[in-house]
Enzyme design. Sequence first.
Site, PDB file in Angstrom:
ATOM      1  N   LYS A  73      47.077 -25.033  75.548  1.00 20.38           N
ATOM      2  CA  LYS A  73      45.748 -25.594  75.314  1.00 20.38           C
ATOM      3  C   LYS A  73      45.662 -26.324  73.979  1.00 20.38           C
ATOM      4  CE  LYS A  73      43.580 -21.631  75.594  1.00 20.38           C
ATOM      5  NZ  LYS A  73      44.627 -20.701  76.009  1.00 20.38           N
ATOM      6  N   ARG A  97      35.343 -17.873  76.794  1.00 17.07           N
ATOM      7  CA  ARG A  97      36.380 -17.030  77.392  1.00 17.07           C
ATOM      8  C   ARG A  97      35.767 -15.938  78.260  1.00 17.07           C
ATOM      9  NH1 ARG A  97      40.446 -18.011  73.305  1.00 17.07           N
ATOM     10  NH2 ARG A  97      42.439 -17.079  73.839  1.00 17.07           N
ATOM     11  N   ARG A 131      56.918 -19.099  70.713  1.00 17.33           N
ATOM     12  CA  ARG A 131      55.861 -19.774  69.967  1.00 17.33           C
ATOM     13  C   ARG A 131      55.895 -19.391  68.485  1.00 17.33           C
ATOM     14  NH1 ARG A 131      49.594 -20.252  71.665  1.00 17.33           N
ATOM     15  NH2 ARG A 131      49.420 -18.014  71.335  1.00 17.33           N
ATOM     16  N   ARG A 140      53.046 -15.087  65.666  1.00 15.24           N
ATOM     17  CA  ARG A 140      51.774 -14.382  65.583  1.00 15.24           C
ATOM     18  C   ARG A 140      51.953 -12.952  66.062  1.00 15.24           C
ATOM     19  NH1 ARG A 140      47.574 -18.206  68.615  1.00 15.24           N
ATOM     20  NH2 ARG A 140      47.036 -16.202  69.522  1.00 15.24           N
ATOM     21  N   ARG A 175      46.822  -9.464  76.883  1.00 13.15           N
ATOM     22  CA  ARG A 175      45.996 -10.667  76.837  1.00 13.15           C
ATOM     23  C   ARG A 175      45.898 -11.310  78.220  1.00 13.15           C
ATOM     24  NH1 ARG A 175      48.793 -13.863  72.202  1.00 13.15           N
ATOM     25  NH2 ARG A 175      47.248 -15.446  72.616  1.00 13.15           N
TER      26      ARG A 175
HETATM   27  P1  ADP Z   1      45.747 -18.570  72.626  1.00  9.81           P
HETATM   28  O1  ADP Z   1      46.035 -19.803  71.884  1.00  9.81           O
HETATM   29  O2  ADP Z   1      46.930 -17.733  72.809  1.00  9.81           O
HETATM   30  O3  ADP Z   1      44.984 -18.790  73.881  1.00  9.81           O
HETATM   31  P2  ADP Z   1      43.678 -18.113  70.684  1.00  9.81           P
HETATM   32  O4  ADP Z   1      44.328 -18.529  69.429  1.00  9.81           O
HETATM   33  O5  ADP Z   1      42.760 -19.045  71.348  1.00  9.81           O
HETATM   34  O6  ADP Z   1      44.815 -17.663  71.706  1.00  9.81           O
HETATM   35  O7  ADP Z   1      42.914 -16.731  70.456  1.00  9.81           O
HETATM   36  C1  ADP Z   1      43.546 -15.626  69.876  1.00  9.81           C
HETATM   37  C2  ADP Z   1      42.614 -14.429  69.843  1.00  9.81           C
HETATM   38  O8  ADP Z   1      41.391 -14.766  69.184  1.00  9.81           O
HETATM   39  C3  ADP Z   1      42.179 -13.893  71.195  1.00  9.81           C
HETATM   40  O9  ADP Z   1      43.131 -13.043  71.780  1.00  9.81           O
HETATM   41  C4  ADP Z   1      40.884 -13.159  70.813  1.00  9.81           C
HETATM   42  O10 ADP Z   1      41.145 -11.922  70.196  1.00  9.81           O
HETATM   43  C5  ADP Z   1      40.292 -14.100  69.782  1.00  9.81           C
HETATM   44  N1  ADP Z   1      39.408 -15.112  70.411  1.00  9.81           N
HETATM   45  C6  ADP Z   1      39.571 -16.465  70.352  1.00  9.81           C
HETATM   46  N2  ADP Z   1      38.596 -17.102  71.036  1.00  9.81           N
HETATM   47  C7  ADP Z   1      37.805 -16.139  71.562  1.00  9.81           C
HETATM   48  C8  ADP Z   1      36.656 -16.130  72.389  1.00  9.81           C
HETATM   49  N3  ADP Z   1      36.094 -17.278  72.836  1.00  9.81           N
HETATM   50  N4  ADP Z   1      36.113 -14.936  72.727  1.00  9.81           N
HETATM   51  C9  ADP Z   1      36.643 -13.786  72.291  1.00  9.81           C
HETATM   52  N5  ADP Z   1      37.733 -13.701  71.526  1.00  9.81           N
HETATM   53  C10 ADP Z   1      38.323 -14.862  71.155  1.00  9.81           C
END
Ligand code: ADP
Length: 211
Positions: free
Chosen positions: A13, A88, A123, A156, A167
């Site tokens: 994404k 989300r 990653r 990370r 996740r």
């Molecule tokens: P990825 O890039 O792997 O999809 P993100 O960097 O977007 O992950 O998000 C990492 C973490 O941040 C999530 O696992 C969650 O804990 C938190 N987070 C990010 N966006 C949201 C959201 N919209 N609602 C709830 N938690 C979030």
Amino acid sequence: MNIILFGPPGAGKGTQAEAIAERESIPTISTGNIIREALKSGSELGLQLKQYMSDGRLVPDEVVIGIIKERIEKADCKNGFILDGFPRTIPQAEALDKMGIRIDKVIEIEVSDDIIINRMSGRRVCEVCGASYHLVNKKPQKDGICDKCNGTLVQREDDHPDTVKNRLKIYREQTKPLEVYYSKQGKLAVIQGDNKSIKETVELVLNALEA
Ligand code: ADP
Ligand code: ZN
């Protein structure tokens, strides 16, 4: 154009968001990046959220909704924005609607679980600016060093395999239902991301925006 990108962790994404941002000249808003910034600053919000993140759980809806509200009000969002990682959950999507924020297009990137688990192990992210890389698919020019800011690349904590599985489970339970939510609104485009290069997926995403 106001765009939402969603998909499982590791779907790419962030990379898609960057490509759209460049083409449309609009900012990307990544709740994950904003939260990671808050963690680094050692603010009170950061401390509260640290545990959720390192366990691979979602942070509470009211927290991310607050973050998004504040961010979208800024002047640079006037001509549009890309939401990467928000909403989300269904309540987060409803909150956007309630705030009166019009969404033009929702892009879902589909990637199967085994591919995700593989990708996540490679990653790496810049510990300074948050830019994302991959040991095989998106290498930096110099190993272990960020192209953009020369920061050090690290894995990370929530990219370790057990946390990734958690996740994914949360993704299926809480985020996947957005597919129905936005398809009812006639805004959804689904893109198959398996076995495609980053470039091919970016191409498909950009095409979907024109449709
Ligand atoms: P990825 O890039 O792997 O999809 P993100 O960097 O977007 O992950 O998000 C990492 C973490 O941040 C999530 O696992 C969650 O804990 C938190 N987070 C990010 N966006 C949201 C959201 N919209 N609602 C709830 N938690 C979030
Ligand atoms: Zn960097």
